[in-house]
Design a protein around this motif. Structure first.
Motif, PDB file in Angstrom:
ATOM      1  N   PRO A   8       0.839  -1.275   0.053  1.00 15.74           N
ATOM      2  CA  PRO A   8      -0.026   0.061   0.131  1.00 15.74           C
ATOM      3  C   PRO A   8       0.800   1.282   0.178  1.00 15.74           C
ATOM      4  CG  PRO A   8      -0.173  -1.138   1.973  1.00 15.74           C
ATOM      5  CD  PRO A   8       0.710  -2.235   1.216  1.00 15.74           C
ATOM      6  N   ARG A  11      -1.595   7.262   1.662  1.00 14.96           N
ATOM      7  CA  ARG A  11      -2.518   8.396   1.104  1.00 14.96           C
ATOM      8  C   ARG A  11      -2.407   9.518   1.883  1.00 14.96           C
ATOM      9  NH1 ARG A  11      -7.298   5.134   1.864  1.00 14.96           N
ATOM     10  NH2 ARG A  11      -6.415   3.736   3.101  1.00 14.96           N
ATOM     11  N   VAL A  70       9.012  -4.394  16.849  1.00 12.16           N
ATOM     12  CA  VAL A  70       8.404  -5.567  16.505  1.00 12.16           C
ATOM     13  C   VAL A  70       8.612  -6.359  15.390  1.00 12.16           C
ATOM     14  CG1 VAL A  70       6.265  -4.845  17.986  1.00 12.16           C
ATOM     15  CG2 VAL A  70       6.000  -4.879  15.366  1.00 12.16           C
ATOM     16  N   PHE A  72       7.510  -8.898  12.734  1.00 12.57           N
ATOM     17  CA  PHE A  72       6.506  -9.701  12.056  1.00 12.57           C
ATOM     18  C   PHE A  72       7.087 -10.972  11.332  1.00 12.57           C
ATOM     19  CE2 PHE A  72       2.637  -7.027  11.181  1.00 12.57           C
ATOM     20  CZ  PHE A  72       3.117  -5.757  11.898  1.00 12.57           C
ATOM     21  N   TYR A  76       0.407 -10.201   6.980  1.00 14.69           N
ATOM     22  CA  TYR A  76      -0.827  -9.555   7.166  1.00 14.69           C
ATOM     23  C   TYR A  76      -1.253  -8.831   5.821  1.00 14.69           C
ATOM     24  CZ  TYR A  76      -0.892 -10.050  12.327  1.00 14.69           C
ATOM     25  OH  TYR A  76      -1.006 -10.384  13.631  1.00 14.69           O
ATOM     26  N   PHE A  80       3.751  -7.968   1.626  1.00 15.67           N
ATOM     27  CA  PHE A  80       5.106  -8.133   2.623  1.00 15.67           C
ATOM     28  C   PHE A  80       5.317  -9.626   3.001  1.00 15.67           C
ATOM     29  CE2 PHE A  80       3.201  -3.837   3.182  1.00 15.67           C
ATOM     30  CZ  PHE A  80       4.531  -3.081   3.328  1.00 15.67           C
ATOM     31  N   TYR A  86      10.219  -9.264   9.187  1.00 12.72           N
ATOM     32  CA  TYR A  86      10.629  -8.052   9.054  1.00 12.72           C
ATOM     33  C   TYR A  86      10.266  -7.234  10.425  1.00 12.72           C
ATOM     34  CZ  TYR A  86       5.834  -6.813   7.835  1.00 12.72           C
ATOM     35  OH  TYR A  86       4.447  -6.552   7.645  1.00 12.72           O
ATOM     36  N   VAL A  88       9.340  -3.723  12.215  1.00 12.06           N
ATOM     37  CA  VAL A  88       8.728  -2.437  12.246  1.00 12.06           C
ATOM     38  C   VAL A  88       9.090  -1.786  13.651  1.00 12.06           C
ATOM     39  CG1 VAL A  88       6.671  -0.869  12.304  1.00 12.06           C
ATOM     40  CG2 VAL A  88       6.983  -3.040  10.857  1.00 12.06           C
ATOM     41  N   ARG A 102       9.720   0.876   8.954  1.00 13.73           N
ATOM     42  CA  ARG A 102      10.196  -0.570   8.996  1.00 13.73           C
ATOM     43  C   ARG A 102      11.925  -0.290   8.740  1.00 13.73           C
ATOM     44  NH1 ARG A 102       8.295  -2.000   4.404  1.00 13.73           N
ATOM     45  NH2 ARG A 102       9.981  -2.238   3.010  1.00 13.73           N
TER      46      ARG A 102
ATOM     47  N   THR B 144      -8.346   1.248   9.166  1.00 13.37           N
ATOM     48  CA  THR B 144      -7.058   1.033   8.669  1.00 13.37           C
ATOM     49  C   THR B 144      -6.457   2.294   8.386  1.00 13.37           C
ATOM     50  OG1 THR B 144      -7.830  -0.983   7.559  1.00 13.37           O
ATOM     51  CG2 THR B 144      -5.646  -0.142   7.175  1.00 13.37           C
ATOM     52  N   PRO B 150       0.755   1.017   6.865  1.00 11.89           N
ATOM     53  CA  PRO B 150       0.638   0.194   6.106  1.00 11.89           C
ATOM     54  C   PRO B 150       1.668   0.136   4.948  1.00 11.89           C
ATOM     55  CG  PRO B 150      -1.678   1.145   6.299  1.00 11.89           C
ATOM     56  CD  PRO B 150      -0.501   1.902   7.327  1.00 11.89           C
ATOM     57  N   GLY B 153       4.512  -1.790   6.377  1.00  7.01           N
ATOM     58  CA  GLY B 153       4.257  -3.338   6.649  1.00  7.01           C
ATOM     59  C   GLY B 153       3.673  -3.326   8.103  1.00  7.01           C
ATOM     60  N   LEU B 154       3.120  -2.002   8.787  1.00  8.83           N
ATOM     61  CA  LEU B 154       2.437  -2.189  10.010  1.00  8.83           C
ATOM     62  C   LEU B 154       1.148  -2.305   9.920  1.00  8.83           C
ATOM     63  CD1 LEU B 154       2.586  -1.905  13.118  1.00  8.83           C
ATOM     64  CD2 LEU B 154       2.290   0.775  12.684  1.00  8.83           C
ATOM     65  N   PHE B 155       0.524  -3.780  10.510  1.00  5.46           N
ATOM     66  CA  PHE B 155      -0.816  -3.970  10.347  1.00  5.46           C
ATOM     67  C   PHE B 155      -1.523  -4.507  11.802  1.00  5.46           C
ATOM     68  CE2 PHE B 155       0.796  -4.524   6.170  1.00  5.46           C
ATOM     69  CZ  PHE B 155       0.267  -3.647   5.299  1.00  5.46           C
ATOM     70  N   THR B 158      -2.228  -6.523  17.133  1.00  8.63           N
ATOM     71  CA  THR B 158      -1.168  -7.585  17.771  1.00  8.63           C
ATOM     72  C   THR B 158       0.260  -6.761  17.780  1.00  8.63           C
ATOM     73  OG1 THR B 158      -2.151  -9.507  16.581  1.00  8.63           O
ATOM     74  CG2 THR B 158      -0.197  -9.799  17.548  1.00  8.63           C
ATOM     75  N   ALA B 159       0.804  -6.229  16.395  1.00  9.78           N
ATOM     76  CA  ALA B 159       1.590  -5.387  16.440  1.00  9.78           C
ATOM     77  C   ALA B 159       1.906  -3.946  17.607  1.00  9.78           C
ATOM     78  CB  ALA B 159       2.181  -4.915  15.063  1.00  9.78           C
TER      79      ALA B 159
END
Lengths: 140, 397
Positions: A8, A11, A70, A72, A76, A80, A86, A88, A102, B144, B150, B153-155, B158-159
């Motif tokens: 993504p 935006r 954290v 990953f 998700y 990715f 990876y 973040v 990241r 979101t 995003p 890669g942050l979603f 949990t994170a």
């Protein structure tokens, strides 16, 4: 075969547009309140501390330390999946703001809270750049 | 921050009570929408109170956050026109906030008997394959982030919570095994609750060896998505005394919201639970030593652990060792999440934990599940991007 999916893209909002425009020029800029002299983030029309409308988009060093991070291990988002695992991190920018991003160019098991990192303007799909961070090199 | 005025705080102490509780089936309940589950739970709660539909004149609930005036749909299905009715929006802190709003509305003279509740169909909406979980996110599109997440890669929740766990580990030396002790204790409780979704034994070896999700969290650090709903009926203590059950007196409550964000200050290691708890204790005229059992909002192991500190059950930074001491287990110093919590009973945004708090202070649980000291139970709710918190202290009336 999983089709390739682009990650993504940001935006931008009316308020954050200058942040992203600066990133395209390899500059990391945060709003600095003219009244209290400190940075604030996320982008806003008023300083959330003193409600001042007077601020400027100040360029920062791009250096900071890891406030928390954290790793990953589960996907998700299909874009990715190939990058797993990876990291973040929330990076505390030297000048004061906390920015989530990241980490790149580092083994996930080597990341530590307090670790020195620096910005790395990284092109993504479509040619736009986003500010990732990597372990800091020696001070210039 | 204003100081807490004890006189003002205690004005509502013990004047209202939870008089009825109800829940839907928990787990995989195919063919039921979240709304149907909620209506089941609400009807069960009113029946449990020994009240009739005609007695209910208030509804406070939380729906799927994207549904406009969700409470109207609930009232329509229950066939109730209400004196007071609304939907609340504090994430996992909403369920206790609903009870608080019910008390406030009754106290203000707007209504007399309020049914509060929450339901979700997390199991039915998602499936446990990687592709389905990617495709059918639990987080609605509107929630979101459009930027600053995003693209990096942050979603997901949990994170966000894992950031807190990592920071706590770095500051206080909290270990993975200490987080594991939280998961194991709640599973032990779940094994005594026939309604709990996850009841098979859980060992430390299994905990540590489980699939990693967003580290430091592995599978058993995460609450379990289920279809479930719960509801509670709130009314005045005068009315409560003539009803079927021993009332669960609402002795104290509190709220706090770290709206400046999870990443601001040290919010992720000293959460909004601290201030919310202080207000609840002040209203109740009690402190952590008076609490016999805690039902703490455990979307993740870490969140239950950090609240042990924020509610004063142990010192800041000592939540890990406190959990590892066995305090949370059945028969421990502070039996916590005695129905299994969201980690094992099932994640219903804290609603089921209010119900368990009521059961404990009623004192009508089977002996293997009843806390030794259950005259006072503390229940917590946490959510809304990890910044909203609400506290409820229930007492045997």
């Amino acid at each position: 075969m999983t089709p390739t999916v682009d990650p993504p893209l940001p935006r931008p909002s009316v308020e954050s547009e200058p942040f992203w425009a600066a990133v395209q020029k390899d500059e990391l800029r945060f709003q600095r309140c003219a009244r209290d002299g400190k940075l604030f983030f996320p982008p806003a029309a008023r300083c959330p501390r003193c409600w001042s409308r007077e601020w400027s988009w100040d360029r920062v060093s791009g250096r900071g330390t890891v406030f928390s991070f954290v790793t990953f291990q589960r996907s998700y988002h299909p874009a990715f999946r190939a990058s797993l695992p990876y990291v973040v991190a929330i990076v505390e920018i030297e000048e004061g703001a906390r920015f989530t991003t990241r980490l790149t160019d580092v083994r996930v098991e080597d990341v530590r809270v307090g670790m020195a990192v620096e910005v790395s303007f990284t092109p993504v799909a479509g040619g736009a750049k986003i500010p990732l961070f990597r372990p800091a090199g020696p001070m210039p | 921050m204003r100081s807490i005025d004890p006189q003002r705080a205690r004005r509502l102490r013990d004047r209202y009570a939870i008089v009825g509780i109800g829940q839907s089936k928990i787990g995989k309940v195919p063919g039921s929408s979240a709304l149907s589950l909620l209506v089941d739970a609400m009807a069960n709660a009113v029946e449990d109170a020994g009240l009739r539909k005609e007695d209910v004149d208030g509804i406070v609930c939380r729906g799927p956050d994207e549904v406009y005036t969700h409470h109207q749909r609930v009232g329509q299905l229950l066939g109730i026109d209400a004196e007071f009715s609304t939907t609340v929006d504090n994430g996992g802190a909403s369920q206790i906030l609903s009870v608080i709003l019910a008390v406030m509305a009754i106290d203000a003279g707007l209504c007399d008997v309020v049914v509060c509740g929450y339901g979700r169909d997390s199991w039915s909406r998602t499936h446990r394959s990687e592709e389905k979980r990617e495709a059918v996110s639990l987080v609605p599109e509107e929630q979101t982030a459009s930027e600053f997440g995003p693209e990096f890669g942050l979603f997901g929740a949990t994170a966000q919570h894992a950031f807190g766990a990592r920071r706590h580990m770095a500051r206080y030396g909290t270990t993975q095994e200490q987080l594991g002790a939280v998961a194991l204790a709640f599973r032990e409780h779940a094994q005594r609750n026939p309604e709990a979704y996850l009841r098979e034994p859980l060992t430390m070896e299994q905990y540590l060896g489980a699939r990693r999700i967003v580290e430091p969290f592995g599978l058993f650090d995460c609450s379990v998505p289920v279809d479930a709903a719960g509801a509670a009926v709130v009314t005045s203590m005068e009315r409560a005394r003539s009803l079927r059950h021993r009332p669960a007196a609402i002795r104290g409550f509190g709220t706090f919201n770290n709206l400046r964000g999870w990443a601001a200050d040290e919010h992720m290691t000293t959460t909004a639970a601290k201030r919310s708890g202080e207000k609840a204790y002040a209203m109740a005229g009690l402190g952590p030593k008076d609490v016999g059992t805690a039902q703490l909002y455990d979307c993740f192991t870490y969140m239950a652990m950090v609240q042990l500190e924020d509610y004063g059950f142990c010192a800041k930074g000592e939540g890990g060792p406190f959990a590892a001491s066995g305090a949370l287990r059945p028969g421990g110093a502070l039996p916590t999440n005695t129905s299994g919590g969201q980690l094992s009973e099932g994640h219903c945004e804290g609603m089921l934990q209010i119900l368990e708090g009521v059961r404990q202070v009623r004192g009508d649980l089977p002996p293997e599940r009843q806390a030794r000291r259950a005259d006072v139970a503390l229940v917590s709710g946490h959510g809304g991007h990890t910044v909203c918190h609400s506290s409820l202290i229930l007492a045997r009336a």
